[in-house]
Design a protein around this motif. Structure first.
Motif, short mmCIF file in Angstrom:
data_model
loop_
_atom_site.label_atom_id
_atom_site.label_comp_id
_atom_site.label_asym_id
_atom_site.label_seq_id
_atom_site.Cartn_x
_atom_site.Cartn_y
_atom_site.Cartn_z
N SER A 60 0.82 -1.21 0.00
CA SER A 60 0.00 0.00 0.00
C SER A 60 0.85 1.25 0.00
N ALA A 61 2.03 1.17 0.64
CA ALA A 61 2.89 2.34 0.77
C ALA A 61 3.86 2.50 -0.40
N VAL A 62 4.24 1.39 -1.02
CA VAL A 62 5.24 1.41 -2.09
C VAL A 62 4.59 0.94 -3.39
N ASP A 63 4.78 1.68 -4.45
CA ASP A 63 4.17 1.35 -5.74
C ASP A 63 5.00 0.29 -6.44
N ILE A 64 4.79 -0.97 -6.06
CA ILE A 64 5.54 -2.08 -6.63
C ILE A 64 4.74 -2.79 -7.71
N VAL A 65 3.46 -3.00 -7.44
CA VAL A 65 2.58 -3.72 -8.37
C VAL A 65 1.50 -2.77 -8.86
N ASP A 66 1.23 -2.81 -10.17
CA ASP A 66 0.17 -2.00 -10.75
C ASP A 66 -1.19 -2.60 -10.38
N THR A 67 -1.91 -1.95 -9.49
CA THR A 67 -3.21 -2.45 -9.03
C THR A 67 -4.38 -1.76 -9.73
N GLY A 68 -4.09 -1.01 -10.78
CA GLY A 68 -5.16 -0.37 -11.54
C GLY A 68 -5.52 0.99 -10.98
N ASP A 69 -6.69 1.47 -11.40
CA ASP A 69 -7.15 2.78 -10.95
C ASP A 69 -7.53 2.75 -9.47
N GLY A 70 -7.47 3.89 -8.85
CA GLY A 70 -7.84 3.99 -7.44
C GLY A 70 -6.67 3.74 -6.52
N LYS A 71 -6.94 3.81 -5.23
CA LYS A 71 -5.89 3.63 -4.23
C LYS A 71 -5.49 2.16 -4.15
N ALA A 72 -4.19 1.94 -3.95
CA ALA A 72 -3.68 0.57 -3.86
C ALA A 72 -4.31 -0.18 -2.70
N VAL A 196 1.10 -15.72 -4.82
CA VAL A 196 1.55 -15.10 -6.07
C VAL A 196 0.48 -15.18 -7.16
N GLY A 197 -0.16 -16.34 -7.28
CA GLY A 197 -1.06 -16.56 -8.41
C GLY A 197 -2.54 -16.60 -8.08
N GLY A 198 -2.91 -16.11 -6.89
CA GLY A 198 -4.31 -16.19 -6.49
C GLY A 198 -5.03 -14.87 -6.49
N GLY A 199 -4.45 -13.83 -7.11
CA GLY A 199 -5.11 -12.54 -7.16
C GLY A 199 -5.04 -11.77 -5.85
N VAL A 200 -4.16 -12.17 -4.95
CA VAL A 200 -4.05 -11.49 -3.66
C VAL A 200 -3.34 -10.15 -3.81
N ILE A 201 -2.17 -10.18 -4.42
CA ILE A 201 -1.35 -9.00 -4.62
C ILE A 201 -1.30 -8.59 -6.08
N VAL A 202 -1.14 -9.59 -6.94
CA VAL A 202 -1.05 -9.34 -8.39
C VAL A 202 -2.42 -9.58 -9.02
N PRO A 203 -3.01 -8.60 -9.70
CA PRO A 203 -4.32 -8.81 -10.35
C PRO A 203 -4.27 -9.96 -11.34
N LEU A 204 -5.34 -10.74 -11.41
CA LEU A 204 -5.36 -11.88 -12.31
C LEU A 204 -5.27 -11.48 -13.77
N ASP A 205 -5.72 -10.26 -14.10
CA ASP A 205 -5.67 -9.85 -15.50
C ASP A 205 -4.25 -9.57 -15.98
N LYS A 206 -3.27 -9.68 -15.10
CA LYS A 206 -1.87 -9.55 -15.50
C LYS A 206 -1.33 -10.85 -16.09
N PHE A 207 -2.08 -11.95 -15.93
CA PHE A 207 -1.68 -13.24 -16.46
C PHE A 207 -2.29 -13.45 -17.84
N PRO A 208 -1.68 -14.33 -18.67
CA PRO A 208 -2.27 -14.66 -19.98
C PRO A 208 -3.70 -15.18 -19.84
N GLY A 209 -4.47 -15.05 -20.90
CA GLY A 209 -5.90 -15.36 -20.84
C GLY A 209 -6.23 -16.74 -20.31
N ALA A 210 -5.59 -17.78 -20.87
CA ALA A 210 -5.89 -19.15 -20.43
C ALA A 210 -5.49 -19.37 -18.99
N VAL A 211 -4.35 -18.82 -18.61
CA VAL A 211 -3.88 -18.95 -17.23
C VAL A 211 -4.82 -18.21 -16.27
N GLU A 212 -5.26 -17.03 -16.69
CA GLU A 212 -6.18 -16.24 -15.86
C GLU A 212 -7.47 -17.00 -15.60
#
Length: 263
Positions: A60-72, A196-212
């Motif tokens: 929340s404090a450091v802009d490491i992952v792109d979480t989209g629009d709005g506040k992290a 890592v892969g459950g949409g907790v920190i990294v948005p699922l739309d960052k993964f390829p379509g089939a993987v998402e």
């Protein structure tokens, strides 16, 4: 001759009458013991409290992952709440129960007045108490970081209950079928992979379509996305995510009941 008259004055009777305590009291006592043991375990505290808190504050404090629009913090908080549920109901419970099974604790408890279903009920209550403490702490931290939740509280509660049931069933299944050392390794590995892969920190739309699409069927993804839909986007009831969690709950708890070995 020695009289058999008890303290009540009736021959052959004694007061107080010996016997097991009422079952609800036994279950409550076991649940309290399970909760104390869980909160006193340093490794479990690391999984259930420290890691989710650090992730929430850091990302929340450091802009490491792109979480989209709005506040992290608005994106991260639902995912971290889902992670907290998984860490307690799945990872922590699987490891603790696996070693209890290895050391014969479950076998001894099964021979006590506490029935096996009562022991599982006590463990479930312990998980729920721990989750309440986790969610209260993480919610307070999120508000301090500027979190602005929306949506239906009943939908949030339903998601958390189904998520707990799903992860609890999977954790008990793992603990009841694998050796303790294998459970320890597998539970921690699954925790890291789903982090890592459950949409907790990294948005699922960052993964390829089939993987998402595949990752979206996981219980952690359904729980984090469902909470995000409600708390961030104000959705009324995320039926698709609730359906996924319901299926995992039935499969996990059913398999645990069928294959769990007490020795």
């Amino acid at each position: 001759m020695t009289s058999t008259t008890g303290t009540t004055g009736t021959p052959g009777t004694y007061a107080p009458k010996p016997g097991a305590a009422p079952l609800p009291r036994v279950i409550a006592a076991q649940a309290a013991l399970e909760t104390k043991m869980l909160l006193r375990n340093g490794e479990q505290l690391l999984l259930t409290v420290v890691i989710p808190t650090l992730l929430l504050v850091l990302f929340s404090a450091v802009d490491i992952v792109d979480t989209g629009d709005g506040k992290a913090v608005d994106f991260l908080t639902p995912g971290v709440l889902a992670l907290a549920v998984m860490s307690t109901a799945f990872t922590g419970q699987a490891i603790a129960t696996g070693f209890e099974r290895r050391y014969g604790v479950l076998k001894r408890l099964a021979a006590s007045p506490l029935p096996r279903w009562g022991l599982m009920t006590a463990k479930t209550l312990s998980v729920l108490v721990t989750e309440v403490l986790q969610i209260a702490l993480l919610t307070a931290i999120a508000f301090a970081l500027g979190w602005s939740p929306h949506g239906n509280p009943f939908a949030v509660l339903l998601l958390l209950v189904l998520g707990t049931a799903a992860f609890s069933g999977l954790g008990l299944l793992m603990a009841g079928t694998l050796k303790a050392e294998a459970t320890l390794a597998a539970a921690n590995l699954v925790f890291l992979l789903l982090l890592v892969g459950g949409g907790v920190i990294v948005p699922l739309d960052k993964f390829p379509g089939a993987v998402e699409s595949t990752l979206g069927l996981l219980p952690i993804s359904a729980l984090s996305d469902g909470l995000r839909d409600v708390l961030q986007d104000g959705a009324a009831m995320p039926w698709a995510d609730l359906g996924i969690l319901a299926v995992w709950s039935v499969l996990g708890l059913g398999a645990a009941a069928r294959f769990f070995r007490w020795e």
